[in-house]
Design an enzyme around this catalytic site. Structure first.
Site, mmCIF file in Angstrom:
data_model
loop_
_atom_site.group_PDB
_atom_site.id
_atom_site.type_symbol
_atom_site.label_atom_id
_atom_site.label_comp_id
_atom_site.label_asym_id
_atom_site.label_seq_id
_atom_site.Cartn_x
_atom_site.Cartn_y
_atom_site.Cartn_z
ATOM 1 N N GLY A 3 48.439 58.745 48.330
ATOM 2 C CA GLY A 3 47.314 59.504 48.897
ATOM 3 C C GLY A 3 47.689 60.682 49.772
ATOM 4 C CG ASP A 62 39.370 52.113 55.999
ATOM 5 O OD1 ASP A 62 38.428 52.148 56.792
ATOM 6 O OD2 ASP A 62 39.281 51.605 54.870
ATOM 7 C CE LYS A 98 37.055 55.981 54.895
ATOM 8 N NZ LYS A 98 36.879 55.002 53.792
ATOM 9 N NE ARG A 146 46.516 58.734 43.134
ATOM 10 C CZ ARG A 146 46.454 57.903 44.180
ATOM 11 N NH1 ARG A 146 46.232 58.376 45.377
ATOM 12 N NH2 ARG A 146 46.603 56.609 44.009
#
Ligand code: IMP
Ligand code: MG
Length: 186
Positions: free
Chosen positions: A41, A99, A127, A162
């Site tokens: 990511g 997250d 987040k 992506r």
């Protein structure tokens, strides 16, 4: 209409801003810091961020996994470790999203165990509202107020999206379309 969270220009501005802060932080360091991107990511973010840093630095990549579909499994698996020796060096961990905080806690522990000089945590999106465990975040590009599932700019859903150059909120229709592709093994 797509709900865009960060467009290409906004992402570039975030990279320039965080890069200048990191450059100031490490410009007096005796040994070059090691910038470690978390695959897959944070690959796009890592590459765009380091372009704007003008001091000597080393790069490496680590791959872990915790996500199944749009949910974190809570169990971390180390899929690929770094190849450089980071002992005694400043380490900068570069993540796409923090997250629950479980992945970042795992990474921080992994590098502290390697007796690094320091650990700095950078993420593109925090987040903060979805945190399950408290975790160190030193620099973040954007703090999300509502925990929505987002894709693009390296972020995926079932390995798709992506390649999208900006970050947006995935909707139900697209989730169904991807599920069809996954079921057809495309
Ligand atoms: P954590 O362990 O729950 O903090 O999970 C962090 C990782 O989950 C991130 O590095 C991402 O790879 C992934 N992740 C969390 N939220 C999203 C999202 O909205 N879209 C895509 N991946 C996400
Ligand atoms: Mg990740």
């Amino acid at each position: 209409m797509k709900e865009i969270l960060l467009n290409e220009k906004q992402i570039e501005n975030i990279c320039i801003d965080i890069a200048s802060k990191l450059e100031s932080k490490f410009k007096e360091s005796e040994k070059a810091p090691v910038f470690i991107g978390v695959l897959k990511g944070a690959l796009n973010f890592t590459i765009d961020l380091i372009k704007h840093i003008k001091i000597p630095l080393l790069t490496d990549y680590i791959q872990i996994s915790s996500y199944v579909g749009t949910k974190t499994s809570g169990t971390i698996t180390l899929k690929k470790d770094i190849s450089l020796d980071v002992e005694g060096r400043d380490v900068v961990i570069i993540e796409d999203i923090v997250d629950s905080g479980i992945s970042m806690n795992y990474l921080i522990k992994r590098f502290k165990a390697a007796e690094v000089k320091s650990v700095t945590v950078v993420c593109l999106i925090d987040k903060a509202c979805a945190r399950k465990v408290p975790v160190q975040v030193d620099y973040s590009g954007y703090v999300m107020k509502e925990p929505k599932f987002i894709v693009g700019y390296g972020l995926d859903y079932e390995e798709y999206f992506r390649n999208v150059p900006y970050i947006y909120v995935l909707d139900e229709k697209e989730i169904k379309e991807v599920e069809k592709l996954v079921n057809n093994h495309d």
